[in-house]
Enzyme design. Structure first.
Site, PDB file in Angstrom:
ATOM      1  N   GLU A 274      -4.964   4.193   6.156  1.00 20.31           N
ATOM      2  CA  GLU A 274      -4.371   4.172   4.986  1.00 20.31           C
ATOM      3  C   GLU A 274      -5.064   5.148   3.880  1.00 20.31           C
ATOM      4  O   GLU A 274      -4.583   5.309   2.951  1.00 20.31           O
ATOM      5  CB  GLU A 274      -5.016   2.607   4.500  1.00 20.31           C
TER       6      GLU A 274
ATOM      7  N   ARG B 193       0.847  -1.201   0.017  1.00 19.98           N
ATOM      8  CA  ARG B 193      -0.042   0.085  -0.022  1.00 19.98           C
ATOM      9  C   ARG B 193       0.780   1.128   0.110  1.00 19.98           C
ATOM     10  O   ARG B 193       0.660   2.380   0.745  1.00 19.98           O
ATOM     11  CB  ARG B 193      -0.871   0.079   1.195  1.00 19.98           C
TER      12      ARG B 193
ATOM     13  N   SER C   4     -10.691  -0.579   2.764  1.00 19.04           N
ATOM     14  CA  SER C   4     -10.004  -0.635   4.026  1.00 19.04           C
ATOM     15  C   SER C   4      -9.219   0.675   4.636  1.00 19.04           C
ATOM     16  O   SER C   4      -8.627   1.614   3.882  1.00 19.04           O
ATOM     17  CB  SER C   4      -8.452  -1.357   3.978  1.00 19.04           C
TER      18      SER C   4
HETATM   19  N1  EPU Z   1     -11.004 -10.383  10.063  1.00 17.01           N
HETATM   20  C1  EPU Z   1     -11.740 -10.431  11.313  1.00 17.01           C
HETATM   21  N2  EPU Z   1     -12.660  -9.843  11.154  1.00 17.01           N
HETATM   22  C2  EPU Z   1     -12.958  -8.561  10.452  1.00 17.01           C
HETATM   23  C3  EPU Z   1     -12.155  -8.455   9.261  1.00 17.01           C
HETATM   24  C4  EPU Z   1     -11.200  -9.622   9.122  1.00 17.01           C
HETATM   25  O1  EPU Z   1     -11.515 -11.353  11.962  1.00 17.01           O
HETATM   26  O2  EPU Z   1     -13.944  -7.821  10.604  1.00 17.01           O
HETATM   27  C5  EPU Z   1      -9.852 -11.647   9.875  1.00 17.01           C
HETATM   28  C6  EPU Z   1     -10.336 -12.612   8.824  1.00 17.01           C
HETATM   29  O3  EPU Z   1     -11.182 -13.435   9.429  1.00 17.01           O
HETATM   30  C7  EPU Z   1      -9.026 -12.897   8.355  1.00 17.01           C
HETATM   31  C8  EPU Z   1      -8.083 -11.729   8.390  1.00 17.01           C
HETATM   32  O4  EPU Z   1      -8.794 -10.858   9.294  1.00 17.01           O
HETATM   33  O5  EPU Z   1      -8.482 -13.899   9.130  1.00 17.01           O
HETATM   34  C9  EPU Z   1      -8.036 -11.178   7.038  1.00 17.01           C
HETATM   35  O6  EPU Z   1      -9.147 -10.612   6.610  1.00 17.01           O
HETATM   36  P1  EPU Z   1      -9.468 -10.360   4.841  1.00 17.01           P
HETATM   37  O7  EPU Z   1      -9.089 -11.752   4.246  1.00 17.01           O
HETATM   38  O8  EPU Z   1     -10.758  -9.878   4.637  1.00 17.01           O
HETATM   39  O9  EPU Z   1      -8.411  -9.378   4.463  1.00 17.01           O
HETATM   40  P2  EPU Z   1      -7.943  -7.763   5.346  1.00 17.01           P
HETATM   41  O10 EPU Z   1      -6.470  -8.265   5.677  1.00 17.01           O
HETATM   42  O11 EPU Z   1      -8.667  -7.623   6.338  1.00 17.01           O
HETATM   43  C10 EPU Z   1      -6.692  -7.246   3.101  1.00 17.01           C
HETATM   44  C11 EPU Z   1      -6.732  -5.671   2.061  1.00 17.01           C
HETATM   45  C12 EPU Z   1      -8.211  -5.734   1.434  1.00 17.01           C
HETATM   46  C13 EPU Z   1      -8.297  -6.797   0.431  1.00 17.01           C
HETATM   47  C14 EPU Z   1      -8.287  -8.171   1.332  1.00 17.01           C
HETATM   48  C15 EPU Z   1      -8.054  -9.432   0.376  1.00 17.01           C
HETATM   49  C16 EPU Z   1      -5.247  -4.061   3.596  1.00 17.01           C
HETATM   50  C17 EPU Z   1      -5.567  -2.877   4.409  1.00 17.01           C
HETATM   51  N3  EPU Z   1      -6.788  -4.832   3.154  1.00 17.01           N
HETATM   52  O12 EPU Z   1      -7.899  -7.113   3.996  1.00 17.01           O
HETATM   53  O13 EPU Z   1      -8.087  -4.482   0.534  1.00 17.01           O
HETATM   54  O14 EPU Z   1      -9.337  -6.754  -0.365  1.00 17.01           O
HETATM   55  O15 EPU Z   1      -6.934  -8.086   2.047  1.00 17.01           O
HETATM   56  O16 EPU Z   1      -6.776  -9.445  -0.186  1.00 17.01           O
HETATM   57  O17 EPU Z   1      -4.457  -4.848   3.212  1.00 17.01           O
HETATM   58  C18 EPU Z   1      -8.669  -2.078   0.408  1.00 17.01           C
HETATM   59  O18 EPU Z   1      -7.199  -2.181   0.597  1.00 17.01           O
HETATM   60  O19 EPU Z   1      -9.387  -1.119   0.614  1.00 17.01           O
HETATM   61  C19 EPU Z   1      -9.110  -3.407   0.727  1.00 17.01           C
HETATM   62  C20 EPU Z   1     -10.305  -3.907   0.728  1.00 17.01           C
END
Ligand code: EPU
Length: 336
Positions: free
Chosen positions: A331, A160, A235
């Site tokens: 972010e 990012r 995010s």
């Molecule tokens: N999780 C929770 N609670 C929540 C959200 C997530 O416990 O409310 C846990 C999930 O269960 C999982 C982990 O956190 O174990 C990761 O969650 P997720 O796969 O949804 O991905 P993320 O790390 O929350 C990142 C990106 C997203 C992208 C997803 C998928 C960042 C800041 N965000 O989210 O990007 O779509 O991975 O690759 O790196 C964006 O940048 O706008 C965005 C949506």
């Protein structure tokens, strides 16, 4: 090139925040931008408006970058080299690539925003970052009005992150982005758990680009709010990288904490998980709140102000610092 007065920016930012531009101009050709820069240099740029939180009216001239067009620069039997103008909608470009069987960005389906801003924060999702397909970025230097080309390496991409968020911040206007995409032997990335299960539920053993794009669209739709229905900027925070020792300490109390190794001493943890543990997931405060299915996303249910959402972000940061000793970095670009 017509400069308009007192224009609402509500439809120009995916958070749907109502602030006004004293003066506003939409630009659909690079030479118009160069002409404009001869008269005025202190500009406020807006493109897809998908990564910003506006908290007040904008005094500077607001320039909406709306330069469209996709061109094929070169191709061979394996790859295609494309240049895409900054004002093209990102998701429409992804769908166009998928329809033409050009591989590399299908995992980045449904990300809001325009092509011109994709390099700034190096958009990424489901195991893919856009930096892996970008060959160069063309931009106008605000000081001189001249076009400058940044190679992939010169963009200094990170998670990012890029040079456009650091030492070159505010100095350039990106006009086009060039990509190298595959025409065959696609390097499909289906390792992300949710993609695997989505594909296996559809019995897709040899998935096509379209299958992957559809899987990503289905996953995103199930977890992330559609900005056309509920204002948001994806995010709101970055996933923090913490020391292994702090991680082990937290893990003692929360054995289920998800994590991704970064190095021998550093670990990335999902901000969404931390925010959920702190009790914010799905919390609604009148017109704004934390999304019920993904705690990393702050939402505007109606007529929230940017300041209200920013205050909520600060409250979340303070709580996470207090509860986990972790500093959450915002972010989204907060304009205040
Ligand atoms: N999780 C929770 N609670 C929540 C959200 C997530 O416990 O409310 C846990 C999930 O269960 C999982 C982990 O956190 O174990 C990761 O969650 P997720 O796969 O949804 O991905 P993320 O790390 O929350 C990142 C990106 C997203 C992208 C997803 C998928 C960042 C800041 N965000 O989210 O990007 O779509 O991975 O690759 O790196 C964006 O940048 O706008 C965005 C949506």
């Amino acid at each position: 090139m017509k400069i308009q007065q007192n224009i609402s920016l509500k439809n120009y930012n995916t958070f749907g925040i109502e602030v006004f531009a004293k003066r506003f101009v939409s630009i659909n050709a690079v030479y118009n931008l160069q002409q404009l820069l001869q008269i005025e240099k202190d500009l406020f740029l807006i493109s897809g408006g998908s990564n910003m939180l506006l908290t007040k009216d904008i005094e500077k001239l607001v320039v909406h970058i709306d330069v469209k067009g996709i061109s094929i620069d070169n191709e061979n039997k394996d790859d295609v080299f494309l240049t895409v103008n900054a004002g093209e909608n990102w998701h429409d470009f992804v769908l166009w690539c998928v329809a033409n069987n050009y591989g590399g960005i299908e995992n980045l389906s449904l990300i809001p925003g325009n092509v011109g801003t994709c390099p700034i924060q190096n958009i990424g999702a489901y195991g893919v970052e856009v930096k892996d397909t970008i060959t160069k970025v063309e931009a106008i230097a605000i000081k001189t009005g001249k076009l400058v080309t940044f190679s992939n390496k010169e963009c200094q991409f990170g998670y990012r992150n890029s040079i456009f968020k650091n030492e070159e911040k505010g100095k350039y206007i990106i006009t086009s982005v060039s990509f190298k995409l595959t025409k065959r032997n696609h390097n499909l990335n289906t390792s992300y758990g949710a993609i695997e299960s989505e594909l296996s539920s559809k019995n897709s053993k040899n998935p096509t680009l379209k299958d992957i794009s559809n899987a990503v669209i289905a996953i995103r739709k199930s977890k992330l709010p559609d900005p056309k229905e509920i204002g948001n900027s994806g995010s709101f925070f970055k996933n923090p990288v913490i020391t292994k020792s702090l991680f082990l300490e937290i893990q003692k109390e929360y054995p289920n904490i998800p994590s991704y190794p970064v190095s021998a001493t550093a670990i990335k943890v999902p901000a969404g998980w931390l925010i959920e543990q702190a009790g914010f997931k799905g919390k609604r405060f009148g017109n704004y709140g934390v999304h019920e299915k993904q705690a990393l996303v702050l939402v505007n249910y109606g007529n929230a102000t940017g300041t209200e959402i920013y205050q909520l972000a600060k409250k979340i940061q303070a709580t996470i610092l207090d509860q986990f000793n972790i500093t959450l970095e915002i972010e989204v670009n907060v304009i205040c």
